[in-house]
Design a protein around this motif. Structure first.
Motif, PDB file in Angstrom:
ATOM      1  N   VAL A  83       1.188   2.972  -5.354  1.00 39.60           N
ATOM      2  CA  VAL A  83       0.138   2.304  -5.523  1.00 39.60           C
ATOM      3  C   VAL A  83      -0.624   1.583  -5.852  1.00 39.60           C
ATOM      4  O   VAL A  83       0.327   0.843  -7.031  1.00 39.60           O
ATOM      5  CB  VAL A  83      -0.945   3.742  -6.147  1.00 39.60           C
ATOM      6  N   ALA A  85      -1.810  -1.515  -6.128  1.00 43.08           N
ATOM      7  CA  ALA A  85      -3.005  -2.252  -6.342  1.00 43.08           C
ATOM      8  C   ALA A  85      -3.786  -3.068  -7.162  1.00 43.08           C
ATOM      9  O   ALA A  85      -4.434  -3.560  -7.696  1.00 43.08           O
ATOM     10  CB  ALA A  85      -4.286  -1.051  -6.593  1.00 43.08           C
ATOM     11  N   GLU A 121     -13.264  -3.297  -8.819  1.00 46.20           N
ATOM     12  CA  GLU A 121     -13.675  -2.019  -9.657  1.00 46.20           C
ATOM     13  C   GLU A 121     -15.293  -2.559  -9.646  1.00 46.20           C
ATOM     14  O   GLU A 121     -15.884  -2.226 -10.157  1.00 46.20           O
ATOM     15  CB  GLU A 121     -13.085  -2.201 -11.102  1.00 46.20           C
ATOM     16  N   HIS A 211     -14.421   5.857 -11.277  1.00 46.92           N
ATOM     17  CA  HIS A 211     -14.663   5.623  -9.725  1.00 46.92           C
ATOM     18  C   HIS A 211     -13.128   4.084  -9.944  1.00 46.92           C
ATOM     19  O   HIS A 211     -14.054   3.332  -9.477  1.00 46.92           O
ATOM     20  CB  HIS A 211     -14.631   5.508  -8.197  1.00 46.92           C
ATOM     21  N   SER A 213      -9.539   1.723  -9.313  1.00 47.60           N
ATOM     22  CA  SER A 213      -8.279   2.532  -8.512  1.00 47.60           C
ATOM     23  C   SER A 213      -7.548   1.856  -8.726  1.00 47.60           C
ATOM     24  O   SER A 213      -6.018   1.784  -8.023  1.00 47.60           O
ATOM     25  CB  SER A 213      -9.440   2.376  -6.844  1.00 47.60           C
ATOM     26  N   ARG A 214      -7.249   1.324  -9.748  1.00 48.94           N
ATOM     27  CA  ARG A 214      -6.548   0.899 -10.774  1.00 48.94           C
ATOM     28  C   ARG A 214      -6.305   0.733 -11.639  1.00 48.94           C
ATOM     29  O   ARG A 214      -7.003   0.751 -12.625  1.00 48.94           O
ATOM     30  CB  ARG A 214      -5.756  -1.286  -9.557  1.00 48.94           C
ATOM     31  N   GLY A 231      -5.604  10.026  -9.245  1.00 53.48           N
ATOM     32  CA  GLY A 231      -5.635  10.499  -8.232  1.00 53.48           C
ATOM     33  C   GLY A 231      -6.663  11.369  -8.449  1.00 53.48           C
ATOM     34  O   GLY A 231      -6.783  12.224  -9.634  1.00 53.48           O
TER      35      GLY A 231
END
Ligand SMILES: Cc1cc2nc3c(=O)[nH]c(=O)nc-3n(C[C@H](O)[C@H](O)[C@H](O)COP(=O)(O)OP(=O)(O)OC[C@H]3O[C@@H](n4cnc5c(N)ncnc54)[C@H](O)[C@@H]3O)c2cc1C
Length: 335
Positions: A83, A85, A121, A211, A213-214, A231
């Motif tokens: 990933v 990110a 974020e 939530h 993502s990085r 994930g």
């Protein structure tokens, strides 16, 4: 190119990448790992698997950043589940001096104000006014990464022996004409007395309400902790860095720091389930720089410290180049 016959001892991230690199170059590779297949890797089972050469440069020699970017490139070429990110680094308002220090010690970042942090974020919107965004970094899910390398080794025709600890001098483990690459991590301590363990404690949370993502690093004067999204609502919270080779259960103080960091970052972690709290012991040389130590037919690749995932592909390529050509111009070699 002559086809080599190589035995790799140890199926942590260094050993698996080493075996993979040699197998995909067409060499005959066998791997011996002490543990069963589902538990392969010592320290490697507990990593966050951040591929973060810019952030890690804060406390590391320049060679770590250089090999780290080489490793990141090789991971991305080989493994589709990397990933890419980047990394976000934040600090509470009272810890802005730590953020400024981190910015001075690193490169490759952009200053991120509140709006940028919220855009990157949304979970952190309104919580931090200043941060640093490192766009060139990546991460993966470590145990899936280990599984991927094992399956690639099978596909490439390598011979895998699990529950098969190599005993005695390692050259005895090899058959005639075979080179041995020793990737036993801390288990090689009897041969390398200056190899030490650095304990790292971590937690795995299931947090469907969160939530991110990085990877997000929260700076604090006393510790450097982070959250890595794996994930499927899973988050790894890591990691302590303690001069000890005790791999025993997580201490209460560390548990408070780890879980407190998650909660300070995003209060929605409050409803998370704690799935695991574990400690791994990072094999480290005094300068925290990994080494490729050549002793006749046995080559030891060790000392990954807190950078095993990030550095494994580059270390594996250097070792394979040496076996094929004798080239050893990197400072990580000890001949
Ligand atoms: C909490 C934590 C977080 C971390 N986060 C990151 C991160 O975000 N990014 C990063 O790059 N790194 C990270 N690391 C560091 C990374 O995990 C280590 O650098 C790496 O795992 C070391 O890998 P290794 O293969 O050298 O050793 P190990 O993973 O310890 O593997 C050694 C293997 O050798 C086997 N073995 C031992 N003796 C024998 C024998 N006689 N015969 C056969 N097999 C044997 C063991 O069973 C084991 O599988 C982290 C580490 C910890 C603990």
């Amino acid at each position: 190119m002559t086809k080599l016959s190589v035995l790799v001892v140890g199926g942590g991230i260094f050993g698996l990448w080493q075996a993979f690199e040699l197998a995909r170059r067409g060499h005959a590779v066998a791997l011996r790992e002490a543990m069963p297949e589902r538990q392969t890797g010592g320290a490697s089972r507990f990593a966050g698997a951040m591929l973060a050469p810019d952030c890690e440069a804060e406390g590391a020699e320049p060679i770590i950043r250089e090999l780290g970017f080489a490793g990141l490139k090789l991971w991305r070429e080989a493994y589709p589940e990397v990933v890419a990110a980047g990394t976000l680094v934040v600090a509470a308002p009272r810890d802005q001096a730590d953020l400024a220090h981190f910015a001075r010690q690193t490169q490759g970042h952009e200053h991120a104000h509140a709006e940028r942090i919220a855009a990157l974020e949304p979970e952190l919107a309104g919580r931090f006014s200043q941060g640093l965004f490192f766009p060139h970094e990546a991460h993966l899910v470590p145990r899936r990464g280990l599984d991927f390398l094992v399956s690639e080794l099978r596909r490439l025709g390598a011979t895998l022996h699990f529950e098969s600890p190599a005993a005695g001098p390692l050259w005895l483990a090899a058959s005639a004409g075979e080179a041995v690459i020793d990737c036993r991590g801390l288990a090689a301590q009897s041969e390398f007395p200056d190899l030490r363990g650095v304990r790292g404690e971590m937690a795995i949370l299931s947090a469907p309400d969160v939530h991110l993502s990085r990877p997000v690093r929260l700076l604090h004067p006393r510790f450097r902790l982070y959250v890595v999204p794996w994930g499927d609502s899973l988050y790894m919270i890591g990691a302590t860095q303690i001069e000890s080779q005790d791999g025993g259960p997580v201490r209460l103080r560390s548990a408070l720091d780890l879980l407190g960091t998650a909660y300070a970052l995003a209060p929605s972690f409050g409803e998370a389930q704690i799935l695991e709290m574990s400690a791994g012991v990072r094999p480290s040389f005094p300068d925290n720089i990994p080494k490729i130590i050549v002793r006749g037919r046995t080559i030891s690749v060790n000392g990954a410290f807190r950078h095993g995932y990030m550095l494994a592909p580059a270390m594996a390529a250097l070792t394979a180049d040496y076996l094929e050509t004798g080239k050893a111009d990197s400072p990580v070699f000890i001949l």
